[in-house]
Design an enzyme around this catalytic site. Structure first.
Site, mmCIF file in Angstrom:
data_model
loop_
_atom_site.group_PDB
_atom_site.id
_atom_site.type_symbol
_atom_site.label_atom_id
_atom_site.label_comp_id
_atom_site.label_asym_id
_atom_site.label_seq_id
_atom_site.Cartn_x
_atom_site.Cartn_y
_atom_site.Cartn_z
ATOM 1 N N SER A 228 0.853 -1.194 0.000
ATOM 2 C CA SER A 228 0.000 0.000 0.000
ATOM 3 C C SER A 228 0.885 1.238 0.000
ATOM 4 O O SER A 228 1.891 1.300 0.716
ATOM 5 C CB SER A 228 -0.939 -0.006 1.209
ATOM 6 O OG SER A 228 -0.216 -0.077 2.417
ATOM 7 N N GLY A 230 -0.410 4.593 0.195
ATOM 8 C CA GLY A 230 -1.106 5.781 0.664
ATOM 9 C C GLY A 230 -1.763 6.543 -0.465
ATOM 10 O O GLY A 230 -2.567 5.979 -1.229
ATOM 11 N N GLY A 233 -1.786 5.044 -4.019
ATOM 12 C CA GLY A 233 -2.517 3.835 -4.357
ATOM 13 C C GLY A 233 -1.875 2.582 -3.811
ATOM 14 O O GLY A 233 -1.445 2.539 -2.658
ATOM 15 N N GLY A 280 -6.374 1.129 5.163
ATOM 16 C CA GLY A 280 -5.524 -0.018 4.841
ATOM 17 C C GLY A 280 -6.159 -1.341 5.236
ATOM 18 O O GLY A 280 -5.996 -2.349 4.553
ATOM 19 N N ASP A 281 -6.917 -1.325 6.334
ATOM 20 C CA ASP A 281 -7.622 -2.540 6.759
ATOM 21 C C ASP A 281 -8.730 -2.883 5.764
ATOM 22 O O ASP A 281 -8.969 -4.064 5.476
ATOM 23 C CB ASP A 281 -8.215 -2.341 8.153
ATOM 24 C CG ASP A 281 -7.156 -1.917 9.165
ATOM 25 O OD1 ASP A 281 -5.997 -2.315 9.000
ATOM 26 O OD2 ASP A 281 -7.503 -1.170 10.100
#
Length: 352
Positions: A228, A230, A233, A280-281
């Site tokens: 990831s 941020g 993308g 992110g989760d």
């Protein structure tokens, strides 16, 4: 529908305070205060349940002041298999600056589990294992829990035929990535750039370096590696062999030999942001849900990006309905690439 199990050894009660133009050292007038059950695995469970995936949540949860967790599990029809321990869940304070679109995290200490608590959780996870079932091992470890905890769980789950997604950082991630036995390596990892750099002990300054690192991990036995990035993308890499298992048509042998890996680069969607906490989760939830449903690798990246975008508009572990997620997925700008093994060489493809 496949059942997914999330494992959260260190859940948290998230206290989200929203204030415009937060001024440190001064009196600030908050616009709202909200409490949500949290922790990486709990957030993943909430997103999976909203998407319609049958979800079981386990981990170590303080018995005191756990009402928010009980309410969330009941509301989302998540099967609660947490091991209850003495004390209360840790509290994480999220200061959301609505004017600057920034979030400041203040994470407090957690209750200390006993050795018996940790052993009970390991046994609980093994009891829930089933061939082909996805497990999401997520978040930090409480103080006193050995850094090899996730590696041991991964080994036990693989022996039972289950699939493992890992989303952690620091020493637990480094311990897993340093494993020499293939059975100790998860099927999916989702670090961010800084977490991957720390775990591998080297700088990954550009996409070529990230792709090379991801291919190395795939070669060592991790089927799916997603980094990831941020606001830039996410980037995902898998092996041709792993992806072939989800295709309905067999790829030509010459093409298989020419490219050992395939990947995608997904741009983030521009959506209104209520809170960046848990995006992110949500990405992890989208990855696991898509893999459990057998989607092609590029579609996995597209839908996972839609999950992350859908989460940004909400405070807490919540997603919009499927129709909204489908519409978001259709808007994702995603380019694909393939990588030859000898020498490692990236071939870019058109956006899909």
């Amino acid at each position: 529908m496949n059942t997914v199990v999330t494992v959260t050894p260190n859940p948290a009660l998230d206290q989200t305070v929203r204030v415009a133009n937060l001024a440190l050292g001064e009196v600030n007038l908050a616009a709202s205060l909200e409490f949500n059950a949290g922790g990486k695995g709990v957030n993943v469970a909430g997103c999976l349940a909203d998407y319609g995936i049958a979800t079981i949540a386990t981990g170590l949860l303080g018995s005191d002041d756990a009402a928010a967790f009980d309410a969330m599990f009941a509301d989302k029809h998540i099967l609660d298999r947490f091991v209850r321990i003495a004390g209360r869940p840790r509290i994480n304070v999220k200061l959301v600056d609505t004017a600057r679109h920034e979030t400041t995290d203040i994470n407090l200490a957690t209750s200390l589990p006993s050795a018996a608590d940790v052993e009970a959780l390991e046994q609980r996870v093994v009891e829930l294992a089933a061939p082909g079932r996805w497990f999401v091992l997520a978040g930090s470890l409480p103080p006193g829990v050995d850094v090899s905890f996730y590696r041991r769980l991964t080994r036990s789950l693989h022996r039972a035929g289950a699939c493992v997604a890992l989303d952690t950082s620091g020493a637990p991630l480094a311990d897993v990535l340093a494993a020499s036995a293939a059975g100790d390596m998860p099927d999916l990892v989702k670090p961010n750039r800084a977490e991957l750099e720390a775990a591998l002990g080297r700088s990954l300054a550009d996409d070529d370096a990230l792709i090379e690192a991801a291919c190395e991990l795939v070669k060592r036995g991790i089927q799916y590696v997603v980094v990831s990035l941020g606001e830039r993308g996410a980037l995902g890499v898998t092996s041709k062999q792993a992806q072939a298992q989800t295709r309905t048509q067999t790829q030509a042998p010459t093409q298989e030999r020419a490219s050992a890996y395939e990947g995608w680069r997904a741009a983030p969607l521009r959506v209104p942001v209520a809170s960046t906490v848990g995006a992110g989760d949500a990405l992890v939830a989208g990855l696991v849900a898509s893999l459990a449903e057998g989607h092609p690798w590029d579609a996995v990246g597209r839908r996972a990006t839609a999950f992350a975008a859908g989460k940004l508009a909400r405070v807490g572990p919540h997603l919009p309905d499927r129709a909204t997620l489908d519409a978001l997925a259709a808007q994702v700008e995603l380019s694909t690439f393939s990588v030859a093994a000898h020498p490692l060489r990236v071939t870019q493809h058109q956006a899909v």
